[in-house]
Write a protein that holds these residues in place. Sequence first.
Motif, PDB file in Angstrom:
ATOM      1  N   PRO A  48      61.829  59.813 -34.146  1.00 33.81           N
ATOM      2  CA  PRO A  48      60.932  60.950 -33.566  1.00 33.81           C
ATOM      3  C   PRO A  48      61.351  62.482 -34.412  1.00 33.81           C
ATOM      4  CG  PRO A  48      62.836  59.405 -32.731  1.00 33.81           C
ATOM      5  CD  PRO A  48      63.076  59.417 -33.847  1.00 33.81           C
ATOM      6  N   ASN A  49      62.177  62.885 -35.117  1.00 34.59           N
ATOM      7  CA  ASN A  49      62.736  64.459 -35.443  1.00 34.59           C
ATOM      8  C   ASN A  49      62.201  64.535 -36.336  1.00 34.59           C
ATOM      9  OD1 ASN A  49      64.858  62.334 -37.129  1.00 34.59           O
ATOM     10  ND2 ASN A  49      65.471  64.463 -37.773  1.00 34.59           N
ATOM     11  N   ARG A  50      61.352  63.587 -37.284  1.00 37.24           N
ATOM     12  CA  ARG A  50      60.143  63.636 -38.237  1.00 37.24           C
ATOM     13  C   ARG A  50      58.472  64.534 -38.076  1.00 37.24           C
ATOM     14  NH1 ARG A  50      62.305  67.024 -41.894  1.00 37.24           N
ATOM     15  NH2 ARG A  50      61.278  66.293 -43.265  1.00 37.24           N
ATOM     16  N   TYR A  51      58.487  63.531 -36.342  1.00 38.23           N
ATOM     17  CA  TYR A  51      57.554  63.466 -36.077  1.00 38.23           C
ATOM     18  C   TYR A  51      56.111  65.331 -36.273  1.00 38.23           C
ATOM     19  CZ  TYR A  51      52.878  62.240 -33.695  1.00 38.23           C
ATOM     20  OH  TYR A  51      52.213  61.458 -32.783  1.00 38.23           O
ATOM     21  N   SER A  52      57.197  66.428 -35.663  1.00 30.57           N
ATOM     22  CA  SER A  52      56.370  67.561 -35.665  1.00 30.57           C
ATOM     23  C   SER A  52      56.887  67.710 -37.461  1.00 30.57           C
ATOM     24  CB  SER A  52      57.173  67.997 -35.319  1.00 30.57           C
ATOM     25  OG  SER A  52      57.149  68.003 -33.525  1.00 30.57           O
ATOM     26  N   PRO A  53      57.700  67.648 -37.830  1.00 31.05           N
ATOM     27  CA  PRO A  53      57.277  68.351 -39.846  1.00 31.05           C
ATOM     28  C   PRO A  53      55.972  67.165 -40.685  1.00 31.05           C
ATOM     29  CG  PRO A  53      59.868  67.873 -38.806  1.00 31.05           C
ATOM     30  CD  PRO A  53      58.841  67.472 -37.837  1.00 31.05           C
ATOM     31  N   LEU A  54      56.250  66.397 -39.552  1.00 33.03           N
ATOM     32  CA  LEU A  54      55.325  65.423 -40.337  1.00 33.03           C
ATOM     33  C   LEU A  54      53.561  65.963 -40.212  1.00 33.03           C
ATOM     34  CD1 LEU A  54      53.590  62.514 -42.316  1.00 33.03           C
ATOM     35  CD2 LEU A  54      54.340  60.986 -39.810  1.00 33.03           C
ATOM     36  N   LYS A  55      53.414  66.513 -38.924  1.00 29.96           N
ATOM     37  CA  LYS A  55      52.864  66.744 -38.548  1.00 29.96           C
ATOM     38  C   LYS A  55      51.839  67.676 -39.234  1.00 29.96           C
ATOM     39  CE  LYS A  55      50.705  67.003 -33.650  1.00 29.96           C
ATOM     40  NZ  LYS A  55      51.743  67.090 -32.399  1.00 29.96           N
ATOM     41  N   LYS A  56      52.756  69.330 -39.486  1.00 31.61           N
ATOM     42  CA  LYS A  56      52.917  70.496 -40.173  1.00 31.61           C
ATOM     43  C   LYS A  56      52.130  69.772 -41.498  1.00 31.61           C
ATOM     44  CE  LYS A  56      55.430  72.986 -37.102  1.00 31.61           C
ATOM     45  NZ  LYS A  56      56.855  73.456 -36.862  1.00 31.61           N
ATOM     46  N   ALA A  57      52.954  69.127 -42.365  1.00 30.81           N
ATOM     47  CA  ALA A  57      52.999  69.345 -44.033  1.00 30.81           C
ATOM     48  C   ALA A  57      51.915  67.677 -44.094  1.00 30.81           C
ATOM     49  CB  ALA A  57      54.444  68.330 -44.167  1.00 30.81           C
ATOM     50  N   LEU A  59      48.341  67.037 -44.747  1.00 30.78           N
ATOM     51  CA  LEU A  59      47.328  67.588 -45.841  1.00 30.78           C
ATOM     52  C   LEU A  59      48.579  67.313 -47.005  1.00 30.78           C
ATOM     53  CD1 LEU A  59      44.860  67.996 -46.010  1.00 30.78           C
ATOM     54  CD2 LEU A  59      44.929  70.335 -46.084  1.00 30.78           C
ATOM     55  N   ASP A  60      49.658  68.069 -47.358  1.00 34.87           N
ATOM     56  CA  ASP A  60      50.653  67.685 -48.438  1.00 34.87           C
ATOM     57  C   ASP A  60      51.369  66.054 -48.926  1.00 34.87           C
ATOM     58  OD1 ASP A  60      50.682  70.731 -48.906  1.00 34.87           O
ATOM     59  OD2 ASP A  60      52.032  71.080 -47.300  1.00 34.87           O
ATOM     60  N   ILE A  61      51.385  65.724 -48.173  1.00 30.64           N
ATOM     61  CA  ILE A  61      51.653  64.279 -48.302  1.00 30.64           C
ATOM     62  C   ILE A  61      50.377  62.809 -48.455  1.00 30.64           C
ATOM     63  CG2 ILE A  61      52.752  62.026 -46.789  1.00 30.64           C
ATOM     64  CD1 ILE A  61      54.205  63.804 -45.507  1.00 30.64           C
ATOM     65  N   TYR A  62      48.764  63.271 -47.756  1.00 30.25           N
ATOM     66  CA  TYR A  62      47.629  62.908 -47.700  1.00 30.25           C
ATOM     67  C   TYR A  62      47.513  62.771 -49.196  1.00 30.25           C
ATOM     68  CZ  TYR A  62      43.218  61.724 -47.081  1.00 30.25           C
ATOM     69  OH  TYR A  62      41.646  61.061 -46.781  1.00 30.25           O
ATOM     70  N   THR A  63      47.120  64.424 -49.671  1.00 30.16           N
ATOM     71  CA  THR A  63      46.353  64.645 -50.613  1.00 30.16           C
ATOM     72  C   THR A  63      46.799  64.095 -52.121  1.00 30.16           C
ATOM     73  OG1 THR A  63      46.016  66.858 -49.838  1.00 30.16           O
ATOM     74  CG2 THR A  63      45.233  66.457 -52.407  1.00 30.16           C
ATOM     75  N   PRO A  64      48.463  64.056 -52.595  1.00 28.37           N
ATOM     76  CA  PRO A  64      48.731  63.243 -53.563  1.00 28.37           C
ATOM     77  C   PRO A  64      48.570  61.519 -53.498  1.00 28.37           C
ATOM     78  CG  PRO A  64      50.562  64.410 -52.410  1.00 28.37           C
ATOM     79  CD  PRO A  64      49.111  64.628 -51.468  1.00 28.37           C
ATOM     80  N   VAL A  65      48.767  60.804 -52.301  1.00 28.76           N
ATOM     81  CA  VAL A  65      49.120  59.390 -52.357  1.00 28.76           C
ATOM     82  C   VAL A  65      47.517  59.167 -52.504  1.00 28.76           C
ATOM     83  CG1 VAL A  65      48.648  57.811 -50.685  1.00 28.76           C
ATOM     84  CG2 VAL A  65      50.616  59.155 -50.304  1.00 28.76           C
ATOM     85  N   TYR A  66      46.279  59.636 -51.754  1.00 29.98           N
ATOM     86  CA  TYR A  66      44.668  59.467 -51.610  1.00 29.98           C
ATOM     87  C   TYR A  66      44.349  60.154 -52.535  1.00 29.98           C
ATOM     88  CZ  TYR A  66      39.961  58.421 -50.168  1.00 29.98           C
ATOM     89  OH  TYR A  66      38.793  58.542 -49.688  1.00 29.98           O
ATOM     90  N   ASP A  67      44.218  60.676 -53.168  1.00 32.51           N
ATOM     91  CA  ASP A  67      43.554  61.133 -54.639  1.00 32.51           C
ATOM     92  C   ASP A  67      44.073  61.372 -55.716  1.00 32.51           C
ATOM     93  OD1 ASP A  67      42.240  62.849 -52.769  1.00 32.51           O
ATOM     94  OD2 ASP A  67      42.373  65.069 -53.217  1.00 32.51           O
ATOM     95  N   GLN A  68      45.351  60.907 -55.774  1.00 34.73           N
ATOM     96  CA  GLN A  68      46.325  60.822 -57.483  1.00 34.73           C
ATOM     97  C   GLN A  68      46.302  59.018 -57.243  1.00 34.73           C
ATOM     98  OE1 GLN A  68      49.153  63.859 -57.925  1.00 34.73           O
ATOM     99  NE2 GLN A  68      47.858  65.269 -56.855  1.00 34.73           N
ATOM    100  N   MET A  69      46.911  58.918 -56.571  1.00 39.62           N
ATOM    101  CA  MET A  69      47.802  57.160 -56.315  1.00 39.62           C
ATOM    102  C   MET A  69      46.292  56.383 -56.123  1.00 39.62           C
ATOM    103  SD  MET A  69      50.452  58.010 -57.551  1.00 39.62           S
ATOM    104  CE  MET A  69      51.658  56.733 -57.508  1.00 39.62           C
TER     105      MET A  69
END
Length: 218
Positions: A48-57, A59-69
């Motif tokens: 629950p405490n990481r839900y808001s930080p996840l929403k903000k970040a 794109l930074d999580i999605y990009t390396p996982v989808y594009d690079q990996m």
Amino acid sequence: MAETTEMEMEIQPATEAVPLPAKPIFKPLKAHEMSDGKVQFRKVSVPPNRYSPLKKAWLDIYTPVYDQMKIDIRMNLKSRKVELKTRADTPDVSNLQKSADFVHAFMLGFDIPDAVSLLRMDELYVESFEIKDVKTLKGEHLSRAIGRLSGKGGKTKFAIENSTKTRIVIADTRIHILGAFSNIKVARDSLCSLIMGSPAGKVYSKLRSVSARLAERF
């Protein structure tokens, strides 16, 4: 003379060596081919405490996982889990686990630049333990132990991180360390000494000698 002729007749010329066929060259199997075409999944729970930080970040999580990996990733709002799966063009099946470790490290509280190193380097790990695993502390004793781990303005934590080339997250009574195996051991020993009550100065001096040995090894 006749015996000599018979012996000469028995000797046959050696047959020519037949060249062996060339070694077959197989292309490395892709992730979907290794699992008989089945898609492989991983799910990472979102606290629950990481839900808001996840929403903000996101794109930074999605990009390396989808594009690079080359791993599909999505946030399931109903189950509150990040879901990952392999694609037809995923180059290596290990990319799925690396991506899951990266997302999990972010959920533990590591910054994106630190967590993304799990995607790029094979020898990095995350180790977690609780203060009560080292020593049973309650009330003010527990609060003072947490204070000793961080130090004034986070000075002690930063000193341990810089000496051991690790990253440390102190989340209430849980401690998470990201780094190479040998470096994690040194950082954990230093943190355990602080929990047991050793003064910061003594831990610093021990860190200097240990980090010097680590530098010589590498």
